[in-house]
Design a protein around this motif. Structure first.
Motif, mmCIF file in Angstrom:
data_model
loop_
_atom_site.group_PDB
_atom_site.id
_atom_site.type_symbol
_atom_site.label_atom_id
_atom_site.label_comp_id
_atom_site.label_asym_id
_atom_site.label_seq_id
_atom_site.Cartn_x
_atom_site.Cartn_y
_atom_site.Cartn_z
ATOM 1 N N GLY A 120 29.450 -8.226 -53.142
ATOM 2 C CA GLY A 120 29.084 -6.835 -53.355
ATOM 3 C C GLY A 120 29.905 -6.233 -54.473
ATOM 4 O O GLY A 120 30.675 -6.915 -55.154
ATOM 5 N N SER A 123 29.602 -6.800 -65.392
ATOM 6 C CA SER A 123 28.780 -5.719 -64.830
ATOM 7 C C SER A 123 29.277 -4.310 -65.143
ATOM 8 O O SER A 123 28.858 -3.360 -64.498
ATOM 9 C CB SER A 123 28.630 -5.894 -63.313
ATOM 10 N N SER A 146 26.502 -2.330 -59.628
ATOM 11 C CA SER A 146 27.089 -2.848 -58.399
ATOM 12 C C SER A 146 26.023 -3.387 -57.466
ATOM 13 O O SER A 146 24.870 -2.955 -57.483
ATOM 14 C CB SER A 146 27.885 -1.754 -57.680
ATOM 15 N N LYS A 147 26.453 -4.337 -56.647
ATOM 16 C CA LYS A 147 25.619 -4.864 -55.570
ATOM 17 C C LYS A 147 26.102 -4.282 -54.251
ATOM 18 O O LYS A 147 27.297 -4.149 -54.017
ATOM 19 C CB LYS A 147 25.701 -6.397 -55.538
ATOM 20 N N MET A 168 25.981 -5.222 -50.690
ATOM 21 C CA MET A 168 25.601 -6.336 -49.827
ATOM 22 C C MET A 168 26.749 -6.697 -48.884
ATOM 23 O O MET A 168 27.809 -7.129 -49.330
ATOM 24 C CB MET A 168 25.238 -7.548 -50.689
ATOM 25 N N TRP A 188 20.140 -1.578 -52.843
ATOM 26 C CA TRP A 188 20.867 -2.841 -52.838
ATOM 27 C C TRP A 188 21.620 -3.072 -54.149
ATOM 28 O O TRP A 188 22.460 -3.944 -54.233
ATOM 29 C CB TRP A 188 19.891 -3.974 -52.558
ATOM 30 N N SER A 189 21.282 -2.291 -55.119
ATOM 31 C CA SER A 189 22.041 -2.308 -56.369
ATOM 32 C C SER A 189 22.009 -0.899 -56.932
ATOM 33 O O SER A 189 21.008 -0.188 -56.805
ATOM 34 C CB SER A 189 21.430 -3.285 -57.369
ATOM 35 N N THR A 235 17.797 -6.738 -55.707
ATOM 36 C CA THR A 235 18.681 -7.476 -54.807
ATOM 37 C C THR A 235 19.553 -8.428 -55.619
ATOM 38 O O THR A 235 19.055 -9.253 -56.377
ATOM 39 C CB THR A 235 17.875 -8.279 -53.773
ATOM 40 N N ALA A 236 20.851 -8.290 -55.489
ATOM 41 C CA ALA A 236 21.842 -9.186 -56.101
ATOM 42 C C ALA A 236 21.599 -9.438 -57.584
ATOM 43 O O ALA A 236 21.561 -10.583 -58.021
ATOM 44 C CB ALA A 236 21.874 -10.511 -55.338
ATOM 45 N N ARG A 266 22.370 -9.913 -61.545
ATOM 46 C CA ARG A 266 23.499 -10.361 -62.356
ATOM 47 C C ARG A 266 23.288 -9.994 -63.826
ATOM 48 O O ARG A 266 23.711 -10.706 -64.722
ATOM 49 C CB ARG A 266 23.714 -11.865 -62.199
ATOM 50 N N THR A 289 17.301 -6.587 -64.721
ATOM 51 C CA THR A 289 17.355 -6.829 -63.282
ATOM 52 C C THR A 289 16.502 -8.049 -62.952
ATOM 53 O O THR A 289 15.658 -8.474 -63.743
ATOM 54 C CB THR A 289 16.886 -5.607 -62.480
#
Length: 650
Positions: free
Chosen positions: A452, A458, A472-473, A475, A523-524, A559-560, A562, A577
């Protein structure tokens, strides 16, 4: 600030020159930080960030471009300018660099040179084996005749000619240096050491952080090595697990001391050439989730190191977390800018973390700009574990990621009723006491978990408008310790015995049957701060999930993801994304999406921004499904490639 005099990306002082006399002295630990004997006042400066000659733009890691042709008024007109397909295999995440009229990138083990305006391939050179997948560094001589790239290839630091990719045979042995060179014989791993961290160049020195050699209780230390860019000779070594007689040695057990490891800068680092410092954020000590055998604060794990880049001497340090049990290693390069506070110009370092805090420090001394308080945190109930009783909590700025207790009303409404019921039962039995709930035998919830908050690449800064942007994540993880009862596991554990046994945890990101996180969206997020006040400017969901967006469920965050952000002088923030396969440009002042482009695959890594032929380009890596994709309903991804966008016309 691109201040490398051997780099084509030149510094330009817009306000005043910086007086950079810094007296390095022996450091005396004072809680989380240490002080230098004295440091000169740094006057307000800003820089010309034109170009993109190394990973994240340059040694300052700003992820900022002074290019302003594409701005808030015309960004909606962006169109594809060129595409370069990389072929089958791993999806690209490499951050391309631009030297002269050429863009360079790594395609697997190949260094590829492209025309910066058309994307047409000029040449490629195949080195075979594994190559650092996120970026590389550029160096050139004062007269510009000797131009080189440095990158890691099968554990060897390579120096190659930037004009044709041929090895620089005078560097090391036939153009290569084994980065294990300099490790003590009893700590020498059998296999070559590989990492995606490309290191950093300071003048005629390249600084490389070694990766941890094993994911276990016993691990080689991840020392920091500096090499001469001309010859490859080792210049200095910094021990991230201090040796006897060095500061921090007493924060580890003496027994089996040489078997403690981890503490690796797996992510990124930053150079401030004015101060002559390299800022290196470190990772977790092994083993990540149980530290009964490594009683103590464990310096220099989870620490921002300010090291004299010429000598390797420690100038100051700040430990963001003591005796880590959560895999909360510092995941990204510190960002630099100069802010005005209380009538003074302060050169600051901004460090984002996995657990959602920003640590803002005076980069000359390591002193916090806003107070940071040591507060009590939950104790461990695992046999042999001695969790550190307090942790540092920044009082300001506010966190950018969700922290705290995972409650029933936070359960994701877009997962099945059966999955929701299982989560409600789990919440009744798990340790769930908020941030720094230690791993346990019954299982503990960590929010945010170790995937997370922030991660590599990032965050970005606008050093002119004093803004900081972080993706940010959001999670949680479930950290459940089990005892490895094999005799060989106990025998391999340094400083074990008695209650101290090899407890280990699997990696459980709490993903549900349909592939979505256990927690409700977003989620992000992408968050913008005004760094002169520390206040949030805006805080918004970052992307979506295609299968939900098709049902009208929007603004959930990807979701997640990078994909890392890049800010520009045109007032924009670009970021890609994964779970919705889009790239976007946001208004840096408001966060409003001004342009988005639908892709047929994920976009991960950091975009590159450059100008050539009077035209500004933004280049994204595209390919694959991204992290944790299989159950999110995406179609088969399109080809792996780099896509450059520009405004229409000449």
């Amino acid at each position: 600030m691109r201040t490398n005099s051997n780099s084509p990306r030149r510094e330009r002082s817009l306000v005043a020159a910086c007086a950079a006399a810094l007296l390095a002295s022996a450091c005396t630990s004072t809680g989380s930080t240490s002080e230098v004997a004295s440091a000169s006042a740094d006057t307000a400066t800003s820089f010309d960030y034109a170009g993109w000659d190394s990973y994240l733009g340059g040694a300052d890691s700003s992820q900022y471009s002074s290019a302003a042709q594409i701005d808030t008024s015309n960004v909606a007109q962006l169109e594809v300018a060129w595409t370069f397909e990389t072929g089958p295999g791993q999806a690209p995440q490499f951050n391309p660099v631009k030297i002269g009229d050429t863009v360079y990138l790594m395609n697997g083990a190949k260094l590829v040179a492209l025309d910066a305006t058309t994307g047409a391939q000029k040449w490629s050179k195949d080195y075979g084996g594994r190559v650092g997948g996120r970026g590389m560094n550029f160096w050139q001589s004062a007269d510009g005749k000797d131009r080189r790239f440095y990158f890691l290839n099968d554990g060897m630091l390579r120096a190659v000619n930037a004009d044709n990719g041929e090895p620089i045979t005078s560097f090391g042995t036939d153009g290569k240096v084994d980065i294990r060179t300099g490790l003590e014989p009893n700590k020498m791993p059998e296999r070559p050491l590989m990492t995606n961290n490309p290191g950093r160049i300071y003048k005629d020195t390249i600084i490389m952080s070694l990766p941890a050699a094993a994911y276990d209780f016993a691990s080689a230390p991840a020392d920091i090595h500096a090499y001469d860019v001309h010859t490859g000779a080792l210049k200095w070594t910094f021990h991230t697990v201090p040796e006897k007689g060095e500061l921090g040695y007493e924060t580890w057990p003496e027994k089996d001391h040489d078997q403690f490891g981890g503490v690796h800068n797996w992510s990124e680092s930053t150079v401030d050439e004015k101060l002559g410092l390299v800022f290196i954020p470190t990772g977790t000590a092994r083993y990540d989730f149980y530290g009964g055998n490594r009683e103590g604060a464990n310096l220099f794990a989870n620490t921002i190191l300010a090291i004299d880049a010429a000598t390797g001497k420690l100038v100051w340090h700040y430990q963001t977390l003591h005796h880590d049990l959560w895999d909360f290693d510092i995941p990204q390069a510190p960002k630099l800018m100069t802010i005005r506070k209380d009538g003074k110009d302060i050169p600051v370092l901004i460090q984002a973390t996995k657990f959602g805090f920003l640590f803002v420090l005076d980069r000359r001394t390591g002193k916090p700009v806003w107070p940071i308080e040591e507060k009590p945190v939950p104790a461990s109930d695992v046999p042999g574990e001695k969790a550190w009783p307090t942790q540092p909590f920044p009082t300001w700025p506010e966190p950018f990621a969700r922290q705290g207790v995972f409650t029933e009303d936070m359960i994701n409404p877009y997962i099945s009723e059966e999955d929701q019921a299982k989560l409600r039962e789990l919440l009744k039995t798990a340790r769930n006491e908020g941030l720094y709930t230690p791993p346990s035998i019954q299982g503990s919830i960590s929010l945010p978990g170790h995937n997370g908050g922030a991660n590599w690449g990032s965050s970005a800064v606008d050093p002119v408008k004093k803004r900081f942007f972080v993706v940010s994540k959001q999670m949680p993880t479930f950290d459940k310790l089990t005892l490895d009862e094999r005799p060989e596991a106990a025998a391999a554990m340094p400083n074990g015995g008695g209650d101290v046994k090899p407890y280990k945890s699997g990696v459980d990101f709490m993903l549900q049957t349909n592939g979505l996180p256990a927690i409700a969206p977003p989620w992000s997020k992408i968050t913008a701060y005004n760094m002169e006040t520390g206040e949030k400017i805006w805080d918004l969901p970052n992307g979506e999930v295609t299968m939900l967006a098709e049902k009208g469920i929007r603004d959930t965050g990807s979701t997640a993801p990078r994909g890392g952000p890049v800010a520009t002088a045109g007032g924009l923030v670009f970021v890609g994304t994964s779970s919705d396969r889009k790239v976007r440009a946001r208004d840096a002042a408001t966060g409003k999406v001004l342009w988005e482009h639908q892709l047929d695959a994920a976009s991960e890594g950091v975009p590159t921004v450059y100008t050539e032929g009077g035209k500004e380009y933004v280049v994204f890596a595209v390919g694959g499904d991204g992290l944790f994709p299989p159950k999110l309903g995406q179609s088969k991804p399109g080809p792996n490639r780099y896509v450059a966008f520009a405004l229409p016309g000449k």
